[in-house]
Design a protein around this motif. Structure first.
Motif, PDB file in Angstrom:
ATOM      1  N   LEU A  91       0.872  -1.172   0.000  1.00 49.33           N
ATOM      2  CA  LEU A  91       0.000   0.000   0.000  1.00 49.33           C
ATOM      3  C   LEU A  91       0.905   1.218   0.000  1.00 49.33           C
ATOM      4  CD1 LEU A  91      -1.527  -2.392   1.622  1.00 49.33           C
ATOM      5  CD2 LEU A  91      -3.131  -0.590   2.229  1.00 49.33           C
ATOM      6  N   SER A  97       1.574   5.325  -0.491  1.00 47.78           N
ATOM      7  CA  SER A  97       1.081   6.697  -0.562  1.00 47.78           C
ATOM      8  C   SER A  97       2.218   7.525  -1.144  1.00 47.78           C
ATOM      9  CB  SER A  97       0.740   7.193   0.839  1.00 47.78           C
ATOM     10  OG  SER A  97       1.937   7.442   1.545  1.00 47.78           O
ATOM     11  N   SER A 153       6.010   4.638   3.066  1.00 51.26           N
ATOM     12  CA  SER A 153       5.635   3.429   2.318  1.00 51.26           C
ATOM     13  C   SER A 153       6.584   3.096   1.155  1.00 51.26           C
ATOM     14  CB  SER A 153       4.174   3.486   1.863  1.00 51.26           C
ATOM     15  OG  SER A 153       3.811   4.759   1.434  1.00 51.26           O
ATOM     16  N   GLN A 209       4.083   6.506  15.324  1.00 48.23           N
ATOM     17  CA  GLN A 209       4.449   7.712  14.579  1.00 48.23           C
ATOM     18  C   GLN A 209       3.288   8.707  14.453  1.00 48.23           C
ATOM     19  OE1 GLN A 209       5.031   8.235  10.142  1.00 48.23           O
ATOM     20  NE2 GLN A 209       7.104   7.741  10.758  1.00 48.23           N
ATOM     21  N   SER A 257      -2.845   6.891  13.621  1.00 47.66           N
ATOM     22  CA  SER A 257      -3.295   5.592  13.113  1.00 47.66           C
ATOM     23  C   SER A 257      -2.300   4.478  13.417  1.00 47.66           C
ATOM     24  CB  SER A 257      -3.534   5.681  11.612  1.00 47.66           C
ATOM     25  OG  SER A 257      -2.330   6.056  10.985  1.00 47.66           O
TER      26      SER A 257
HETATM   27  P1  ATP Z   1       3.511   7.263   4.493  1.00 45.82           P
HETATM   28  O1  ATP Z   1       4.692   8.142   4.701  1.00 45.82           O
HETATM   29  O2  ATP Z   1       3.849   5.955   3.860  1.00 45.82           O
HETATM   30  O3  ATP Z   1       2.384   7.974   3.820  1.00 45.82           O
HETATM   31  P2  ATP Z   1       2.429   7.857   7.007  1.00 45.82           P
HETATM   32  O4  ATP Z   1       3.455   8.041   8.058  1.00 45.82           O
HETATM   33  O5  ATP Z   1       1.829   9.059   6.366  1.00 45.82           O
HETATM   34  O6  ATP Z   1       3.005   6.866   5.941  1.00 45.82           O
HETATM   35  P3  ATP Z   1      -0.255   6.885   7.479  1.00 45.82           P
HETATM   36  O7  ATP Z   1      -0.861   7.999   6.748  1.00 45.82           O
HETATM   37  O8  ATP Z   1      -0.810   6.504   8.820  1.00 45.82           O
HETATM   38  O9  ATP Z   1       1.291   7.001   7.711  1.00 45.82           O
HETATM   39  O10 ATP Z   1      -0.316   5.607   6.582  1.00 45.82           O
HETATM   40  C1  ATP Z   1       0.147   4.374   7.049  1.00 45.82           C
HETATM   41  C2  ATP Z   1       0.332   3.455   5.861  1.00 45.82           C
HETATM   42  O11 ATP Z   1      -0.924   3.226   5.207  1.00 45.82           O
HETATM   43  C3  ATP Z   1       1.211   4.046   4.795  1.00 45.82           C
HETATM   44  O12 ATP Z   1       2.580   3.858   5.075  1.00 45.82           O
HETATM   45  C4  ATP Z   1       0.778   3.276   3.584  1.00 45.82           C
HETATM   46  O13 ATP Z   1       1.339   1.979   3.573  1.00 45.82           O
HETATM   47  C5  ATP Z   1      -0.725   3.146   3.812  1.00 45.82           C
HETATM   48  N1  ATP Z   1      -1.438   4.239   3.132  1.00 45.82           N
HETATM   49  C6  ATP Z   1      -1.810   5.432   3.637  1.00 45.82           C
HETATM   50  N2  ATP Z   1      -2.447   6.161   2.714  1.00 45.82           N
HETATM   51  C7  ATP Z   1      -2.479   5.426   1.581  1.00 45.82           C
HETATM   52  C8  ATP Z   1      -3.005   5.620   0.261  1.00 45.82           C
HETATM   53  N3  ATP Z   1      -3.610   6.743  -0.075  1.00 45.82           N
HETATM   54  N4  ATP Z   1      -2.847   4.621  -0.639  1.00 45.82           N
HETATM   55  C9  ATP Z   1      -2.211   3.479  -0.297  1.00 45.82           C
HETATM   56  N5  ATP Z   1      -1.708   3.252   0.919  1.00 45.82           N
HETATM   57  C10 ATP Z   1      -1.828   4.197   1.859  1.00 45.82           C
END
Ligand code: ATP
Ligand code: MG
Length: 398
Positions: free
Chosen positions: A191, A193, A198, A302, A305
């Motif tokens: 997944l 973002s 990620s 972090q 969520s």
């Molecule tokens: P990241 O830097 O990877 O965005 P984050 O610290 O912003 O992580 P969160 O927003 O809580 O953390 O997201 C946790 C995880 O959920 C992400 O690392 C990613 O694997 C998944 N995720 C979040 N948003 C999306 C999205 N829009 N599409 C796909 N996966 C997502």
């Protein structure tokens, strides 16, 4: 002189009965990245726990950097060197090394202050390694190298290996990316973002041999396409580390809108519900793709969520394993790796983040699984999961 890349692999060397499986994959990957970049056929020989890749006759010092960049993308390599193939006769060999010393070593201003000869021997010779080091070192000093010998932590190393009735010398050893051969552990769905985490999480799993299929949930047309474009660039960079990369772009905005406007669902629980839905859709993709698990960039504590309770509440929506390679990382470690693998700059680009857009002001920090399951009953989850893949775009990269 004939030049080769001499490659030592790391952990793969510890494999027992299935070592050929990993070596074949590593060889295949080496051949692919080199031919793809330089459009030349390479002979890749495996001998005595090393790979020897023949370099073209016109290979020069200036080409080295380009090769280094390509080899950094091959997992399973512990270190590599650009060696000269030479003879066993010590007088002759000493002369050859002298003739091929890098220019800066003989430059009075740039030259290193200390040096040593380091020998690794994988063939019978009438000398011990330490004697060979001393002999070659003495010849270089006699020839006029004018650098002090230092056995521990020298600034310059003449690296010398003896095997297959030849000697191979070089002046710089590069650290490889480590890990296991690409595509040796089967498929996983990541997944992704446009954030920092990620892409790094995906890289970590690729490095361990996972073939990663990417899925991104976007909010277009509720947001602009900037986040999606950044994700495409990120996946473009990551595709350089494996064969055949696939990216699913799943429209997610309408689900977020529907959840955020549902009066039966408290706003603070939304984030967990979005994530559970993402996980369910990703699992569906994983099943279609015969993937063995899901990968996310979650990192303990972090953000809201990522409390243990919330991570558990999200994990509860998946019936296949979920992997969190960054779980114990500090942010600084993730950022360092992101810079090294080339994703950091893209992750820092501004974009409209699909997740913040429908975010509650005060997200729940300790979601209760039983409550969450109850709230989900207000939503047509199965229908959404069934229908959304038909509306998703799939992009294939080499
Ligand atoms: P990241 O830097 O990877 O965005 P984050 O610290 O912003 O992580 P969160 O927003 O809580 O953390 O997201 C946790 C995880 O959920 C992400 O690392 C990613 O694997 C998944 N995720 C979040 N948003 C999306 C999205 N829009 N599409 C796909 N996966 C997502
Ligand atoms: Mg994020």
């Amino acid at each position: 002189m004939k030049r080769f890349i001499l490659i030592h692999y790391g952990e793969i060397g510890l494999k027992k009965s299935n070592i050929t499986y990993f070596l074949d994959k590593l060889r295949k990957r080496l051949r692919f990245v080199l031919q793809d970049e330089f459009k030349i056929n390479y002979s890749i020989k495996h001998t005595l726990g090393r790979f020897l890749v023949s370099l073209p006759d016109d290979f020069s010092v200036d080409d080295e950097a380009k090769y280094v960049e390509v080899l950094f993308k091959v997992f399973g390599i512990q270190n590599f060197k650009f060696v000269y193939e030479s003879v066993i006769d010590l007088d002759d060999l000493g002369e050859k090394i002298w003739e091929n010393l890098p220019d800066y070593v003989l430059n009075t201003e740039l030259k290193p202050r200390t040096f040593r000869v380091l020998v690794k021997r994988s063939m019978p010779l009438p000398f011990k390694s330490i004697e060979l080091e001393r002999e070659i070192g003495a010849r270089l000093l006699r020839r006029g190298i004018e650098i002090k010998v230092k056995m521990v932590d020298p600034e310059f190393v003449v690296d010398l290996e003896f095997f297959n009735d030849h000697s191979y010398f070089s002046f710089k050893k590069y650290r490889g990316a480590g890990g296991l051969s690409a595509n040796s552990q089967g498929r996983f769905v990541s997944l992704i973002s446009s954030g920092i985490d990620s892409p790094v999480a995906s890289y970590m799993m690729m490095r361990r041999g996972a073939r990663v299929i990417f899925v991104h949930f976007h909010a277009y047309p509720f947001s602009d396409k900037s986040e999606m474009e950044n994700v495409k660039s990120l996946v473009g960079v990551l595709s350089g580390y494996q064969f055949d990369t696939k990216l699913y772009l799943v429209p997610f905005g309408k689900f977020q809108k529907s959840i955020s406007t549902n009066l039966d669902i408290p706003s603070k629980i939304r984030t967990v519900l979005y994530r559970r839905l993402m996980v369910r859709i990703a699992e569906r993709i994983a099943r279609n793709e015969h993937a063995k698990g899901l990968i996310t960039g979650d990192n303990l504590g972090q953000v809201a969520s990522q409390t243990p309770e919330n991570m558990f509440a999200v994990h509860d929506a998946s019936t296949i394993p979920m992997f969190y390679p960054l779980i114990g990382f500090d942010k600084e470690e993730t950022v360092n790796l992101a810079e090294k693998i080339g994703t950091f700059k893209i992750s820092k680009l501004p974009c409209s983040d699909s997740c913040t857009m429908f975010m509650p002001e005060r997200p729940e920090l300790k979601a209760n699984i039983y409550d969450v399951r109850e709230y989900e009953k207000f939503l047509p989850i199965n229908e959404w999961v069934e229908g959304v893949l038909k509306e998703s775009e799939v992009i294939n990269l080499k």
